[in-house]
Design a protein around this motif. Structure first.
Motif, PDB file in Angstrom:
ATOM      1  N   UNK A  41      54.786  31.751 -12.637  1.00 33.15           N
ATOM      2  CA  UNK A  41      54.280  30.650 -13.463  1.00 33.15           C
ATOM      3  C   UNK A  41      54.766  30.784 -14.903  1.00 33.15           C
ATOM      4  N   UNK A  42      54.840  32.024 -15.395  1.00 33.73           N
ATOM      5  CA  UNK A  42      55.240  32.248 -16.786  1.00 33.73           C
ATOM      6  C   UNK A  42      56.728  31.988 -16.995  1.00 33.73           C
ATOM      7  N   UNK A  43      57.547  32.565 -16.143  1.00 32.15           N
ATOM      8  CA  UNK A  43      58.991  32.515 -16.357  1.00 32.15           C
ATOM      9  C   UNK A  43      59.685  31.412 -15.561  1.00 32.15           C
ATOM     10  N   UNK A  44      59.063  30.921 -14.507  1.00 25.62           N
ATOM     11  CA  UNK A  44      59.691  29.890 -13.681  1.00 25.62           C
ATOM     12  C   UNK A  44      59.355  28.503 -14.183  1.00 25.62           C
ATOM     13  N   UNK A  45      59.875  28.157 -15.326  1.00 21.62           N
ATOM     14  CA  UNK A  45      59.501  26.903 -15.987  1.00 21.62           C
ATOM     15  C   UNK A  45      60.243  25.692 -15.428  1.00 21.62           C
ATOM     16  N   UNK A  46      61.225  25.919 -14.578  1.00 20.64           N
ATOM     17  CA  UNK A  46      61.946  24.826 -13.926  1.00 20.64           C
ATOM     18  C   UNK A  46      62.106  25.174 -12.451  1.00 20.64           C
ATOM     19  N   UNK A  47      62.344  24.180 -11.593  1.00 14.79           N
ATOM     20  CA  UNK A  47      62.581  24.486 -10.177  1.00 14.79           C
ATOM     21  C   UNK A  47      63.745  25.452  -9.980  1.00 14.79           C
ATOM     22  N   UNK A  48      64.786  25.300 -10.794  1.00 16.43           N
ATOM     23  CA  UNK A  48      65.934  26.188 -10.676  1.00 16.43           C
ATOM     24  C   UNK A  48      65.592  27.632 -11.000  1.00 16.43           C
ATOM     25  N   UNK A  49      64.806  27.835 -12.055  1.00 15.88           N
ATOM     26  CA  UNK A  49      64.402  29.186 -12.422  1.00 15.88           C
ATOM     27  C   UNK A  49      63.503  29.797 -11.353  1.00 15.88           C
ATOM     28  N   UNK A  50      62.590  29.002 -10.801  1.00 15.49           N
ATOM     29  CA  UNK A  50      61.713  29.530  -9.750  1.00 15.49           C
ATOM     30  C   UNK A  50      62.522  29.936  -8.532  1.00 15.49           C
ATOM     31  N   UNK A  51      63.498  29.139  -8.177  1.00 13.69           N
ATOM     32  CA  UNK A  51      64.346  29.474  -7.032  1.00 13.69           C
ATOM     33  C   UNK A  51      65.135  30.751  -7.300  1.00 13.69           C
ATOM     34  N   UNK A  52      65.638  30.889  -8.527  1.00 17.44           N
ATOM     35  CA  UNK A  52      66.417  32.087  -8.860  1.00 17.44           C
ATOM     36  C   UNK A  52      65.536  33.328  -8.855  1.00 17.44           C
ATOM     37  N   UNK A  53      64.312  33.216  -9.373  1.00 16.37           N
ATOM     38  CA  UNK A  53      63.411  34.365  -9.407  1.00 16.37           C
ATOM     39  C   UNK A  53      62.989  34.800  -8.006  1.00 16.37           C
ATOM     40  N   UNK A  54      62.924  33.861  -7.085  1.00 20.35           N
ATOM     41  CA  UNK A  54      62.500  34.181  -5.719  1.00 20.35           C
ATOM     42  C   UNK A  54      63.687  34.421  -4.774  1.00 20.35           C
ATOM     43  N   UNK A  55      64.889  34.449  -5.309  1.00 21.14           N
ATOM     44  CA  UNK A  55      66.067  34.669  -4.478  1.00 21.14           C
ATOM     45  C   UNK A  55      65.988  36.030  -3.775  1.00 21.14           C
ATOM     46  N   UNK A  56      66.097  36.016  -2.461  1.00 14.83           N
ATOM     47  CA  UNK A  56      66.052  37.254  -1.690  1.00 14.83           C
ATOM     48  C   UNK A  56      64.665  37.789  -1.431  1.00 14.83           C
ATOM     49  N   UNK A  57      63.639  37.153  -1.988  1.00 13.37           N
ATOM     50  CA  UNK A  57      62.255  37.598  -1.804  1.00 13.37           C
ATOM     51  C   UNK A  57      61.722  37.025  -0.493  1.00 13.37           C
TER      52      UNK A  57
END
Length: 212
Positions: free
Chosen positions: A12-28
């Motif tokens: 929620x803090x760092x995933x301020x855009x759909x793209x950022x959320x997808x990148x943060x969850x990559x491989x998770x």
């Protein structure tokens, strides 16, 4: 598995855009919808992969950019148990015994001598140096907030040891921890004088402790 609350808050803090959320969850191996469920859990693999993504996307100082995540409100029953223990030292024992419930990537070992009590922090799995440094910082910050609640002003007397050279954000880390911070140490550790450990907790509550 461990509660996924940290991951949810960090996303929620760092995933301020759909793209950022997808990148943060990559491989998770847990998706955003699952993370948002109240009883969501994450595996050791998920924590490690997510932490690696944070380093790549946010930077090596991401634990300091997320200080609110390590506060008492996010520590669940572990914080309640630490706070309601009879003494500060018993609270540290609880951290050593049950800290893995909140951080499955941590290995925690308690050592005592005549003068001090040391909570040594290690990793249960091979990690890149930068990943372990970030995870050890999150552990130290979490311990600082939990122990600070019972030590109050005396929390400045806690010592924090980190292996490796001081990072660029060392001064900010010192300010956030508020105690004595040293680098190039043999192990990561939170160190308290036994006189501090003998202090009674102002929130001691046997019934709450048992429940937690």
């Amino acid at each position: 598995p461990a509660p996924a609350g940290y991951m949810r808050l960090l996303l929620r803090l760092f995933g301020t855009t759909p793209g950022l959320r997808a990148a943060l969850l990559e491989g998770v191996d847990v998706d955003e919808a699952t993370l948002n469920r109240p009883g969501a859990e994450a595996t050791l693999y998920s924590f490690m992969t997510f932490s690696t993504n944070l380093l790549r996307i946010v930077g090596e100082d991401w634990p300091l950019q997320a200080l609110a995540v390590w506060g008492t409100a996010t520590q669940g029953a572990l914080e309640l148990a630490v706070r309601s223990a009879a003494t500060v030292g018993e609270g540290v024992e609880i951290l050593a015994r049950y800290g893995h419930v909140r951080g499955p990537y941590l290995g925690l070992r308690l050592m005592r001598d005549k003068a001090k009590t040391t909570l040594a922090i290690s990793s249960v799995a091979p990690l890149q140096e930068a990943v372990f440094r970030a995870m050890s910082e999150t552990a130290a910050l979490s311990a600082r907030f939990m122990l600070g609640a019972v030590l109050e002003d005396a929390s400045r007397d806690i010592a924090y040891h980190f292996p490796g050279k001081a990072p660029k954000h060392a001064d900010r880390l010192r300010a956030a921890l508020g105690g004595t911070v040293t680098f190039d140490q043999r192990q990561c550790a939170v160190v308290l004088a036994n006189t501090l450990c003998a202090r009674p907790s102002p929130y001691a509550d046997e019934a709450l402790l048992t429940t937690a």
